[in-house]
Scaffold this active site. Structure first.
Site, mmCIF file in Angstrom:
data_model
loop_
_atom_site.group_PDB
_atom_site.id
_atom_site.type_symbol
_atom_site.label_atom_id
_atom_site.label_comp_id
_atom_site.label_asym_id
_atom_site.label_seq_id
_atom_site.Cartn_x
_atom_site.Cartn_y
_atom_site.Cartn_z
ATOM 1 N N TYR A 1 0.683 -1.214 0.063
ATOM 2 C CA TYR A 1 0.039 -0.182 -0.052
ATOM 3 C C TYR A 1 1.169 1.172 0.017
ATOM 4 O O TYR A 1 0.747 2.195 -0.675
ATOM 5 C CB TYR A 1 -1.064 -0.226 1.215
ATOM 6 N N PHE B 1 -7.807 19.896 -24.491
ATOM 7 C CA PHE B 1 -8.471 18.499 -24.653
ATOM 8 C C PHE B 1 -9.769 18.753 -23.879
ATOM 9 O O PHE B 1 -9.876 19.190 -22.816
ATOM 10 C CB PHE B 1 -7.621 17.368 -24.140
ATOM 11 N N ASP B 2 -10.865 17.885 -24.196
ATOM 12 C CA ASP B 2 -12.114 17.978 -23.853
ATOM 13 C C ASP B 2 -12.251 17.701 -22.225
ATOM 14 O O ASP B 2 -12.779 18.454 -21.529
ATOM 15 C CB ASP B 2 -13.021 16.653 -24.286
ATOM 16 N N ASP C 1 0.304 19.499 -20.464
ATOM 17 C CA ASP C 1 -0.828 18.478 -20.784
ATOM 18 C C ASP C 1 0.180 17.568 -21.587
ATOM 19 O O ASP C 1 0.266 17.776 -22.743
ATOM 20 C CB ASP C 1 -2.049 18.789 -21.255
ATOM 21 N N ALA D 1 0.195 14.225 -22.341
ATOM 22 C CA ALA D 1 -0.235 12.840 -22.979
ATOM 23 C C ALA D 1 0.998 12.170 -24.092
ATOM 24 O O ALA D 1 1.060 11.144 -24.103
ATOM 25 C CB ALA D 1 -1.598 12.866 -23.312
ATOM 26 N N LYS E 1 -1.142 6.970 -23.350
ATOM 27 C CA LYS E 1 -0.594 7.465 -24.804
ATOM 28 C C LYS E 1 0.855 6.917 -24.732
ATOM 29 O O LYS E 1 1.268 6.018 -24.877
ATOM 30 C CB LYS E 1 -0.938 8.716 -25.158
ATOM 31 N N HIS F 1 -22.127 12.779 -27.892
ATOM 32 C CA HIS F 1 -21.710 11.806 -28.817
ATOM 33 C C HIS F 1 -21.435 10.494 -28.232
ATOM 34 O O HIS F 1 -21.889 9.671 -29.099
ATOM 35 C CB HIS F 1 -20.301 12.218 -29.467
HETATM 36 N N1 F0G Z 1 -5.013 15.200 -22.471
HETATM 37 C C1 F0G Z 1 -5.058 14.837 -23.907
HETATM 38 C C2 F0G Z 1 -4.222 15.658 -24.555
HETATM 39 C C3 F0G Z 1 -5.710 13.866 -24.204
HETATM 40 O O1 F0G Z 1 -5.812 13.325 -25.596
HETATM 41 C C4 F0G Z 1 -6.646 12.883 -23.316
HETATM 42 C C5 F0G Z 1 -7.143 11.940 -23.593
HETATM 43 C C6 F0G Z 1 -6.431 13.399 -21.815
HETATM 44 C C7 F0G Z 1 -5.691 14.455 -21.654
HETATM 45 C C8 F0G Z 1 -7.205 12.516 -20.849
HETATM 46 O O2 F0G Z 1 -6.656 11.391 -20.559
HETATM 47 O O3 F0G Z 1 -8.140 9.707 -21.254
HETATM 48 O O4 F0G Z 1 -6.090 9.367 -19.450
HETATM 49 O O5 F0G Z 1 -8.175 10.424 -18.988
HETATM 50 N N2 F0G Z 1 -7.490 11.542 -24.939
HETATM 51 C C9 F0G Z 1 -8.209 10.333 -25.193
HETATM 52 C C10 F0G Z 1 -8.206 10.361 -26.832
HETATM 53 C C11 F0G Z 1 -9.308 9.945 -24.402
HETATM 54 O O6 F0G Z 1 -9.194 9.473 -27.340
HETATM 55 O O7 F0G Z 1 -7.954 11.447 -27.443
HETATM 56 P P1 F0G Z 1 -7.312 10.168 -19.910
#
Ligand code: F0G
Length: 458
Positions: A72, A124-125, A215, A217, A258, A450
């Site tokens: 843990y 990102f969304d 960010d 990723a 990623k 979507h």
């Molecule tokens: N930032 C970026 C640039 C991303 O592309 C994503 C996720 C996230 C943050 C969030 O990360 O999914 O680990 O919580 N992108 C995926 C996509 C979902 O299909 O582009 P996560």
């Protein structure tokens, strides 16, 4: 004769994927209400829905899984990951989380409050979601070139310094918790940000005393583009380049799904002790104790190895050049795609591909459905359906671009798969003028429609 390119890996394990007939797919997509998210994976031949968590781990990563330490607190897997993150990013403090949006949730809980603004390059969304959820605003400062799919700017993820400075000048410092630069920029098409731009953003942030967060990723793919495209970096290693750009910022959030080359995971890395301490409390509340943060020990071990593999040139060359190979095939067939090609995906330009389908009939979605019917290939609409309705007028919001994203999973598909995708699209392109109608929405959620939208064919 010059030797052709070949991947720097061989395959130890294979997973069967099922072929089906066009007639079967016509029925399956109808049963799925013409929503590709509703298809079970056994009905998909080549799955390009996302490159997130869909990659193949290496033998070295799987070996690491077997020696994961599931304690843990203070596990050796945590320590291995922490030292790898510190070595690769240069940031002092580290907190694991279960994925990227969880890292956003924890860090933004510590930093973002109602009334704040967070400037950046096409957030990102989920990043935007976590900002707006806190009654703050994400301000897009991406360069204008990013929104023209045929503009060949080498760093279309770059931040427009004038737009950024305007944000800094028109808002009090107390309302700007940080600036966030997404590398590579997913929302503008997997486009990279140059070191020159990162340096300039960093200098501007320092001048206005604003924190700079990445960010990250797809940071390794960003470093690859810098090595290939930016003067002065040809002789640097990917690890040197990554360390250099991280040195211009104060911290990062990471979706390890990623460029961590794992199927699940994320983290936060920071330099400021105060912020780290604040984030620690939220990490314990939302994710788990600070030495696992929602991850298994074995998964932290696999991530440590994955981060090292993802920052090796040979891997990145096979990765990014495979995506470009698909892009070039499509260009050779005159299929309209965003250029230059992104690091993780090819984006079809549906406005140019099927202008015969009215926008109110969701032309990008219609194209994505057609690609599934013709080839069993699952992409994702990045267009009007994704853009949702205006919260006040409830009218559809029509974005500048209607795209279909074909995200390529890492180390999963072969060049034959790329050829197959390209020909499926060429065949659709050759008969594109016959496409006159798209789809009507019959049921939709008030936000994020979507994922669950139900459609009918017109
Ligand atoms: N930032 C970026 C640039 C991303 O592309 C994503 C996720 C996230 C943050 C969030 O990360 O999914 O680990 O919580 N992108 C995926 C996509 C979902 O299909 O582009 P996560």
């Amino acid at each position: 004769m010059k030797l052709p390119y070949a991947e720097p890996y061989k395959i130890k394990m294979v997973e069967a994927i099922k072929r089906a007939t066009k007639e079967q797919r016509l029925q399956w997509i109808k049963d799925a209400n013409y929503n590709l998210f509703n298809l079970t994976s056994d009905k998909v031949f080549i799955d390009l829905l996302t490159d997130s968590g869909t990659g193949a781990m290496s033998d070295a990563q799987w070996a690491e899984m077997m020696i994961g330490d599931e304690s843990y607190a203070g596990s050796s897997s945590f320590l291995k990951l922490k030292s790898t993150v510190q070595r690769i990013t240069g940031f002092k403090y580290f907190l694991p989380t279960h994925q990227g949006r969880a890292a956003e949730n924890v860090l933004f809980s510590a930093l973002v409050k109602a009334g704040d603004v967070v400037p950046g390059n096409s957030h990102f969304d989920t990043t935007k979601g976590h900002i707006e959820f806190r009654q703050a605003k994400a301000i897009d400062c991406t360069i204008d070139e990013a929104f023209d799919t045929s503009n060949l700017h080498p760093f279309k993820g770059n931040v427009d310094l004038n737009k950024l400075e305007t944000v800094f000048k028109t808002h009090p410092k107390e309302n700007i918790p940080f600036c966030i630069v997404t590398i590579t920029c997913n929302s503008s098409g997997g486009q990279p940000v140059s070191i020159e731009n990162i340096k300039a953003v960093s200098a501007l942030c320092k001048r206005y005393d604003i924190t700079l967060i990445f960010d990250s990723a797809r940071f390794a793919e960003n470093a690859y583009f810098i090595k290939k495209r930016e003067v002065g970096f040809q002789d640097k290693t990917i690890k040197e380049i990554a360390k250099e750009f991280f040195s211009y910022g104060d911290g990062m959030t990471m979706s390890s799904k990623k460029d961590g080359l794992v199927n699940m995971g994320g983290f936060i890395a920071l330099n400021d002790e105060e912020t780290y301490k604040k984030a620690t409390t939220f990490n314990i509340m939302f994710e788990g104790f600070i030495t696992y943060g929602g991850m298994n020990g074995r998964d932290m071990g696999a991530l440590a190895v994955g981060l090292d593999e993802a920052t090796e040139f040979d891997y990145l060359e096979s990765r990014v050049e495979q995506v470009a190979y698909l892009g070039q095939k499509l260009v050779d067939f005159d299929v309209p795609v965003q250029q230059p090609f992104g690091g993780h995906a090819i984006f079809l330009d549906a406005n140019k591909f099927v202008p015969t389908i009215p926008r109110e009939e969701y032309r990008a979605q219609a194209l994505a459905i057609e690609l599934y019917i013709v080839g069993g290939i699952r992409g994702v609409e990045i267009g009007t359906i994704l853009a949702d309705r205006d919260p006040v007028t409830r009218e559809n919001r029509y974005p500048d671009l209607e795209l279909v994203r074909l995200a390529i999973p890492r180390r999963v598909y072969s060049y034959n798969h790329m050829d197959y995708i390209a020909v499926a699209l060429k065949n659709i392109f050759d008969t594109r003028n016959e496409a006159k109608h798209g789809y009507n929405i019959v049921e939709e959620a008030p936000i994020m429609r979507h994922f669950t939208v139900k459609l009918e064919k017109i």
